[in-house]
Motif scaffolding. Sequence first.
Motif, PDB file in Angstrom:
ATOM      1  N   LEU A 315      10.493   9.645  34.675  1.00 56.93           N
ATOM      2  CA  LEU A 315       9.711   9.203  33.519  1.00 56.93           C
ATOM      3  C   LEU A 315       9.239   7.762  33.688  1.00 56.93           C
ATOM      4  O   LEU A 315       8.101   7.426  33.353  1.00 56.93           O
ATOM      5  CB  LEU A 315      10.535   9.356  32.244  1.00 56.93           C
ATOM      6  N   ILE A 316      10.112   6.900  34.188  1.00 55.81           N
ATOM      7  CA  ILE A 316       9.730   5.503  34.420  1.00 55.81           C
ATOM      8  C   ILE A 316       8.568   5.436  35.405  1.00 55.81           C
ATOM      9  O   ILE A 316       7.570   4.748  35.182  1.00 55.81           O
ATOM     10  CB  ILE A 316      10.937   4.691  34.942  1.00 55.81           C
ATOM     11  N   GLN A 317       8.697   6.151  36.511  1.00 59.39           N
ATOM     12  CA  GLN A 317       7.639   6.142  37.519  1.00 59.39           C
ATOM     13  C   GLN A 317       6.340   6.725  36.982  1.00 59.39           C
ATOM     14  O   GLN A 317       5.246   6.264  37.327  1.00 59.39           O
ATOM     15  CB  GLN A 317       8.089   6.916  38.757  1.00 59.39           C
ATOM     16  N   ASN A 318       6.456   7.743  36.128  1.00 55.23           N
ATOM     17  CA  ASN A 318       5.260   8.343  35.548  1.00 55.23           C
ATOM     18  C   ASN A 318       4.489   7.323  34.723  1.00 55.23           C
ATOM     19  O   ASN A 318       3.259   7.248  34.795  1.00 55.23           O
ATOM     20  CB  ASN A 318       5.648   9.548  34.684  1.00 55.23           C
ATOM     21  N   SER A 319       5.199   6.494  33.942  1.00 54.89           N
ATOM     22  CA  SER A 319       4.535   5.467  33.138  1.00 54.89           C
ATOM     23  C   SER A 319       3.853   4.435  34.028  1.00 54.89           C
ATOM     24  O   SER A 319       2.705   4.050  33.784  1.00 54.89           O
ATOM     25  CB  SER A 319       5.544   4.779  32.226  1.00 54.89           C
ATOM     26  N   ILE A 320       4.566   3.967  35.052  1.00 56.19           N
ATOM     27  CA  ILE A 320       3.992   2.983  35.971  1.00 56.19           C
ATOM     28  C   ILE A 320       2.773   3.583  36.673  1.00 56.19           C
ATOM     29  O   ILE A 320       1.745   2.910  36.848  1.00 56.19           O
ATOM     30  CB  ILE A 320       5.054   2.508  36.983  1.00 56.19           C
ATOM     31  N   VAL A 323      -0.235   3.490  34.326  1.00 52.78           N
ATOM     32  CA  VAL A 323      -0.742   2.119  34.139  1.00 52.78           C
ATOM     33  C   VAL A 323      -1.589   1.723  35.334  1.00 52.78           C
ATOM     34  O   VAL A 323      -2.702   1.194  35.189  1.00 52.78           O
ATOM     35  CB  VAL A 323       0.413   1.119  33.943  1.00 52.78           C
ATOM     36  N   GLU A 324      -1.070   1.998  36.533  1.00 47.65           N
ATOM     37  CA  GLU A 324      -1.760   1.592  37.757  1.00 47.65           C
ATOM     38  C   GLU A 324      -3.004   2.465  38.002  1.00 47.65           C
ATOM     39  O   GLU A 324      -4.085   1.958  38.320  1.00 47.65           O
ATOM     40  CB  GLU A 324      -0.794   1.706  38.943  1.00 47.65           C
ATOM     41  N   TYR A 325      -2.842   3.751  37.840  1.00 47.40           N
ATOM     42  CA  TYR A 325      -3.915   4.710  38.141  1.00 47.40           C
ATOM     43  C   TYR A 325      -5.097   4.577  37.187  1.00 47.40           C
ATOM     44  O   TYR A 325      -6.256   4.553  37.599  1.00 47.40           O
ATOM     45  CB  TYR A 325      -3.325   6.125  38.064  1.00 47.40           C
ATOM     46  N   ALA A 326      -4.799   4.472  35.891  1.00 51.27           N
ATOM     47  CA  ALA A 326      -5.862   4.459  34.885  1.00 51.27           C
ATOM     48  C   ALA A 326      -6.179   3.064  34.368  1.00 51.27           C
ATOM     49  O   ALA A 326      -6.974   2.921  33.437  1.00 51.27           O
ATOM     50  CB  ALA A 326      -5.479   5.370  33.709  1.00 51.27           C
ATOM     51  N   ASP A 327      -5.557   2.040  34.954  1.00 51.53           N
ATOM     52  CA  ASP A 327      -5.838   0.654  34.578  1.00 51.53           C
ATOM     53  C   ASP A 327      -5.615   0.440  33.079  1.00 51.53           C
ATOM     54  O   ASP A 327      -6.479  -0.068  32.365  1.00 51.53           O
ATOM     55  CB  ASP A 327      -7.270   0.288  34.967  1.00 51.53           C
ATOM     56  N   LEU A 328      -4.426   0.823  32.620  1.00 46.67           N
ATOM     57  CA  LEU A 328      -4.117   0.773  31.188  1.00 46.67           C
ATOM     58  C   LEU A 328      -3.843  -0.644  30.710  1.00 46.67           C
ATOM     59  O   LEU A 328      -3.417  -1.513  31.463  1.00 46.67           O
ATOM     60  CB  LEU A 328      -2.894   1.652  30.888  1.00 46.67           C
TER      61      LEU A 328
END
Length: 620
Positions: A315-320, A323-328
């Motif tokens: 779950l932690i990695q999914n959030s990161i 953020v990185e992939y979609a430039d959140l």
Amino acid sequence: MSTVKRSFFLILFFSILSLTSFAAKSKIERLEPGFWWVGMENPNLQLLIYGHGIGDYKVSLNYPGVDVKAVRNVENNNYLFVDLLIDKSAKAGMFEIKLTNSKGKELVYLYELKERRKDSANRSGFNSSDVIYLLMPDRFANGNSENDSVDVLVEKVDRANFDGRHGGDIEGIINQLDYLQDLGITALWSTPLLEDNEERGSYHTYAISDYYNIDARYGGNEAYLELSKECKKRGIKLIKDMVFNHCASAHWWMNDLPQEDWVHQHDNYMNSNHRKSTLLDPHASSVDKIQFSDGWFDKSMPDLNQQNELLMTYLIQNSIWWVEYADLDGIRMDTHPYNDPQGMSKWGKALLTEYPHLNIVGETWYKNAADIAYWQKDALNSDTYNSYLPCVMDFQLFFAMEKAFLEPQEWENGLVRLYKSLAADYLYKDLNNILIFSENHDTQRIMSTLEGDLDKFKLMNTFLMTTRGIPQIYAGIEILMEGKKSDGDGKMRIDFPGGWEGDERNAFAAEGRTAKENEAFNFLRKLLQWRKVNPVIHLGKLTHYIPENDVYVYFRSNKEKTVMVVINNGSKDQELSLNRFSESIKEFTKAYDILSEQNIQFSDGKLEVKGNSSMILELK
């Protein structure tokens, strides 16, 4: 052909068939996350690999700066968890991850390490300079009718059904970004967009069936990247709604769990008691606490076990990754207290380690400030708990606003409710990082509560846009949309008029709105556009005065500017003596009211305030 030859060929045929069947089953069906980035603060990466019998395989790779740290088998032999160590020296590029079994069969996954965006780690999150626009994509606008229904997803479009899918999508949101920019919106929060493959009610997408893929009925991952890019062009920050307390019963792993304790399982179905108080109650029984935290939110929403180390890392990695992939620019975490507190503390800390200035807001649905403040990062809690959640949602103030403008002032009622709510701000660690709102997708529409009263709409939004915190509005409030909780969620979450081809009117355009709707839109637009360029409202000191005779007066001030806000919730005109406010007015002798666009003199020490009206005075 002899019997011996026939038997030989039958044995050979079935042997080949068996090997072919095994080969067909033995493949990498999923590897998550599917790619990663070099230069992350945390050099560790956990890969979830899924496929029939994949646990029988050994893992190897050969790429400079990347090493296999550990390979972990779990009770389900269809999973492997592979820990990689990505050194700071590792360069962006492609490499093979090889899986080999004892018979020499080899499976290969071509893995990519990407370059990070320039200065990605220092991205700034949403803050008190922003006004957030919340929308439900299925109910906002349909930009591409071709993705309304998708073959591989169960629920199909049915706009006649209030609880069905109506076809709104990401392209529809993109089409209205200019509208949002013109309104004065600086941040966008969409309810979850990830795949929700439930049979019914999937439009809300809070039952996620795939954590790495945007629902195809919304346009998929590429559409979300386009939304992020188009938001950036307009200076609109993008906030992603995440759900970690539960997944969907239709999630792909529910048919073949990695571990028995991946989700909370019980001998008989156990629903959460929804008693969030048990987490903070020093007298709460263990059985009540367990039912709250480990019970399911709904029968279609299995409760994830964040005490499982492998799941929490996932779950932690999914959030990161998102953020990185979609430039959140931010994250909103659903039902934050329902999650395991220690797991979510670890999650928040990990995100802020990678992105120190990212903002994260958690849904903290409590009726009092003490319970809400407990969940804010660095709160001075007696149990020393630190959530690492920078921003909390001020439900106490929401409940106060629901009643404050509907009743005359008494000792505890009317605008005193607002005053008392803010008087509890001593409990919060960061007063500027609190999300404030008058409605959202889970509450009754405020205009139904206010019975369509435009004057009360103006009073409430004057307060919302000038008090401390980060204002959030819900799609449609700018055109006075109504919806009652008692009518059910589907009827409360009605479509934005004009979002669909063939709608009777288009409320995204002035000519499609009624005179009353345009008055509301223009009022709110003036407020938002003014707020955007006035730092005194973003971070200025708040000084307020006990409401008297249905009038609430407060000031926002910094070194450059002082703003006086006057809200008269009574029907009668009133004359205020300015002497009472002299410590805030100081040497100022005149003001400009940004709402009426009139200059006002303070020379006689009096201020005339019309009934059911507000003033925002820039003191001069």
